[in-house]
Design a protein around this motif. Structure first.
Motif, PDB file in Angstrom:
ATOM      1  N   THR A  10       0.853  -1.194   0.000  1.00  8.26           N
ATOM      2  CA  THR A  10       0.000   0.000   0.000  1.00  8.26           C
ATOM      3  C   THR A  10       0.887   1.241   0.000  1.00  8.26           C
ATOM      4  N   ALA A  11       0.295   2.342  -0.394  1.00  3.96           N
ATOM      5  CA  ALA A  11       0.951   3.645  -0.247  1.00  3.96           C
ATOM      6  C   ALA A  11       0.220   4.477   0.810  1.00  3.96           C
ATOM      7  N   ALA A  12      -0.848   3.920   1.364  1.00  7.90           N
ATOM      8  CA  ALA A  12      -1.697   4.661   2.305  1.00  7.90           C
ATOM      9  C   ALA A  12      -1.021   4.843   3.666  1.00  7.90           C
ATOM     10  N   ASN A  13      -1.380   5.908   4.317  1.00  5.53           N
ATOM     11  CA  ASN A  13      -1.018   6.159   5.716  1.00  5.53           C
ATOM     12  C   ASN A  13       0.445   5.864   6.030  1.00  5.53           C
ATOM     13  N   PRO A  14       1.371   6.622   5.433  1.00  9.23           N
ATOM     14  CA  PRO A  14       2.798   6.351   5.674  1.00  9.23           C
ATOM     15  C   PRO A  14       3.139   6.363   7.165  1.00  9.23           C
ATOM     16  N   HIS A  15       3.995   5.418   7.531  1.00  8.00           N
ATOM     17  CA  HIS A  15       4.432   5.223   8.920  1.00  8.00           C
ATOM     18  C   HIS A  15       3.251   5.111   9.892  1.00  8.00           C
ATOM     19  N   SER A  16       2.157   4.537   9.365  1.00 11.43           N
ATOM     20  CA  SER A  16       0.941   4.297  10.154  1.00 11.43           C
ATOM     21  C   SER A  16       0.369   5.571  10.775  1.00 11.43           C
ATOM     22  N   ARG A  17       0.452   6.655  10.022  1.00  7.50           N
ATOM     23  CA  ARG A  17      -0.196   7.916  10.414  1.00  7.50           C
ATOM     24  C   ARG A  17      -1.323   8.181   9.418  1.00  7.50           C
ATOM     25  N   ASN A  30      -4.736   9.533   0.620  1.00  6.07           N
ATOM     26  CA  ASN A  30      -4.451   8.121   0.375  1.00  6.07           C
ATOM     27  C   ASN A  30      -4.786   7.724  -1.059  1.00  6.07           C
ATOM     28  N   ALA A  31      -5.873   8.253  -1.601  1.00  8.45           N
ATOM     29  CA  ALA A  31      -6.235   7.948  -2.989  1.00  8.45           C
ATOM     30  C   ALA A  31      -5.152   8.444  -3.948  1.00  8.45           C
ATOM     31  N   ARG A  32      -4.621   9.625  -3.709  1.00  9.50           N
ATOM     32  CA  ARG A  32      -3.540  10.151  -4.569  1.00  9.50           C
ATOM     33  C   ARG A  32      -2.291   9.283  -4.450  1.00  9.50           C
ATOM     34  N   ARG A  33      -1.972   8.867  -3.245  1.00 11.02           N
ATOM     35  CA  ARG A  33      -0.790   8.027  -3.027  1.00 11.02           C
ATOM     36  C   ARG A  33      -0.973   6.668  -3.714  1.00 11.02           C
ATOM     37  N   GLN A  34      -2.179   6.096  -3.612  1.00 18.37           N
ATOM     38  CA  GLN A  34      -2.436   4.802  -4.254  1.00 18.37           C
ATOM     39  C   GLN A  34      -2.355   4.917  -5.772  1.00 18.37           C
ATOM     40  N   LEU A  35      -2.849   6.007  -6.312  1.00 23.73           N
ATOM     41  CA  LEU A  35      -2.763   6.215  -7.759  1.00 23.73           C
ATOM     42  C   LEU A  35      -1.303   6.286  -8.198  1.00 23.73           C
ATOM     43  N   ALA A  36      -0.480   6.987  -7.449  1.00 21.71           N
ATOM     44  CA  ALA A  36       0.949   7.072  -7.786  1.00 21.71           C
ATOM     45  C   ALA A  36       1.605   5.690  -7.713  1.00 21.71           C
ATOM     46  N   GLY A  79      -6.003  -3.932   3.446  1.00 27.99           N
ATOM     47  CA  GLY A  79      -5.583  -4.456   4.731  1.00 27.99           C
ATOM     48  C   GLY A  79      -6.615  -4.064   5.773  1.00 27.99           C
ATOM     49  N   GLU A  80      -7.211  -5.064   6.442  1.00 31.69           N
ATOM     50  CA  GLU A  80      -8.290  -4.800   7.386  1.00 31.69           C
ATOM     51  C   GLU A  80      -7.995  -5.504   8.709  1.00 31.69           C
ATOM     52  N   HIS A  81      -7.853  -4.722   9.765  1.00 27.65           N
ATOM     53  CA  HIS A  81      -7.691  -5.331  11.090  1.00 27.65           C
ATOM     54  C   HIS A  81      -9.078  -5.752  11.573  1.00 27.65           C
ATOM     55  N   PRO A  82      -9.198  -6.940  12.166  1.00 29.51           N
ATOM     56  CA  PRO A  82     -10.529  -7.433  12.537  1.00 29.51           C
ATOM     57  C   PRO A  82     -11.183  -6.716  13.705  1.00 29.51           C
ATOM     58  N   SER A  83     -10.414  -5.958  14.523  1.00 27.77           N
ATOM     59  CA  SER A  83     -11.058  -5.430  15.729  1.00 27.77           C
ATOM     60  C   SER A  83     -10.545  -4.099  16.257  1.00 27.77           C
ATOM     61  N   ASN A  84      -9.513  -3.503  15.681  1.00 30.75           N
ATOM     62  CA  ASN A  84      -8.957  -2.319  16.334  1.00 30.75           C
ATOM     63  C   ASN A  84      -9.529  -0.983  15.854  1.00 30.75           C
ATOM     64  N   GLY A  85     -10.462  -1.004  14.907  1.00 27.18           N
ATOM     65  CA  GLY A  85     -11.110   0.225  14.469  1.00 27.18           C
ATOM     66  C   GLY A  85     -10.341   1.033  13.435  1.00 27.18           C
ATOM     67  N   TRP A  86      -9.123   0.605  13.081  1.00 25.08           N
ATOM     68  CA  TRP A  86      -8.355   1.300  12.051  1.00 25.08           C
ATOM     69  C   TRP A  86      -9.059   1.080  10.716  1.00 25.08           C
ATOM     70  N   PRO A  87      -9.276   2.129   9.924  1.00 23.10           N
ATOM     71  CA  PRO A  87      -9.968   1.957   8.643  1.00 23.10           C
ATOM     72  C   PRO A  87      -9.184   1.030   7.707  1.00 23.10           C
ATOM     73  N   ALA A  88      -9.921   0.271   6.902  1.00 23.85           N
ATOM     74  CA  ALA A  88      -9.281  -0.592   5.910  1.00 23.85           C
ATOM     75  C   ALA A  88      -8.388   0.262   5.008  1.00 23.85           C
ATOM     76  N   GLU A  89      -7.184  -0.222   4.757  1.00 19.04           N
ATOM     77  CA  GLU A  89      -6.245   0.522   3.904  1.00 19.04           C
ATOM     78  C   GLU A  89      -6.273  -0.028   2.487  1.00 19.04           C
ATOM     79  N   PRO A  90      -6.536   0.844   1.499  1.00 22.50           N
ATOM     80  CA  PRO A  90      -6.476   0.396   0.117  1.00 22.50           C
ATOM     81  C   PRO A  90      -5.071  -0.122  -0.181  1.00 22.50           C
ATOM     82  N   SER A  91      -5.009  -1.226  -0.891  1.00 14.71           N
ATOM     83  CA  SER A  91      -3.737  -1.900  -1.131  1.00 14.71           C
ATOM     84  C   SER A  91      -3.791  -2.602  -2.475  1.00 14.71           C
ATOM     85  N   PHE A  92      -2.679  -3.233  -2.827  1.00  8.93           N
ATOM     86  CA  PHE A  92      -2.596  -4.061  -4.022  1.00  8.93           C
ATOM     87  C   PHE A  92      -1.904  -5.362  -3.683  1.00  8.93           C
ATOM     88  N   LEU A  93      -2.347  -6.441  -4.327  1.00  7.19           N
ATOM     89  CA  LEU A  93      -1.555  -7.659  -4.382  1.00  7.19           C
ATOM     90  C   LEU A  93      -0.910  -7.641  -5.756  1.00  7.19           C
TER      91      LEU A  93
END
Length: 140
Positions: A53-60, A67-73, A90-104
């Protein structure tokens, strides 16, 4: 290995469900063999892949627009490298952090996964070799 990443963040990365969307949906888990990923490697004729992913660098949190601009790049970088990227999150099952757009990305080497992760300020990437076992690769 010593890391600049705090223990709670590392635990969250290990507990996250790495979900691949599209025609071949699957959920990858750290250090758990994935028959679906092995089959995907075979279909694509590769012996490795990366979940990145390019989203939320250093988990910030950066916000949806940033995040959409970073994912496009990142998508453009992958396209320039001649690699096909599959939509994922990437989706954590319980901690409330929003799903992060990613690529496989089938065929993305460990070297190139590290390079892209560092370019986009990530703490880690998830990389799988021929054994189709997703591994957390720390970058800091």
């Amino acid at each position: 290995m010593h890391s600049a990443i705090d223990a709670a963040t590392l635990r969250a990365y290990r507990d996250t469900h790495y979900r691949v969307r599209g025609d071949t949906p699957m959920t990858l888990r750290i250090d758990q063999p994935s028959p679906a990923l092995a089959a995907l490697h075979q279909v694509h004729g590769v012996d490795c892949s990366a979940f990145i992913t390019a989203a939320n660098p250093h988990s910030r949190r950066c916000g949806d627009d940033a995040n959409a601009r970073r994912q496009l790049a990142l998508a453009q970088d992958l396209e320039r490298m001649g690699l096909a990227a599959m939509a994922a999150a990437g989706e954590h099952p319980s901690n409330g952090w929003p799903a992060e757009p990613s690529f496989l990305v089938p065929g993305l080497s460990l070297h190139d996964a590290r390079m892209l992760g560092e370019k986009y300020g990530q703490n880690a990437v998830v990389w799988s070799g021929a054994d189709a076992v997703p591994r957390l690769v720390l970058l800091r």
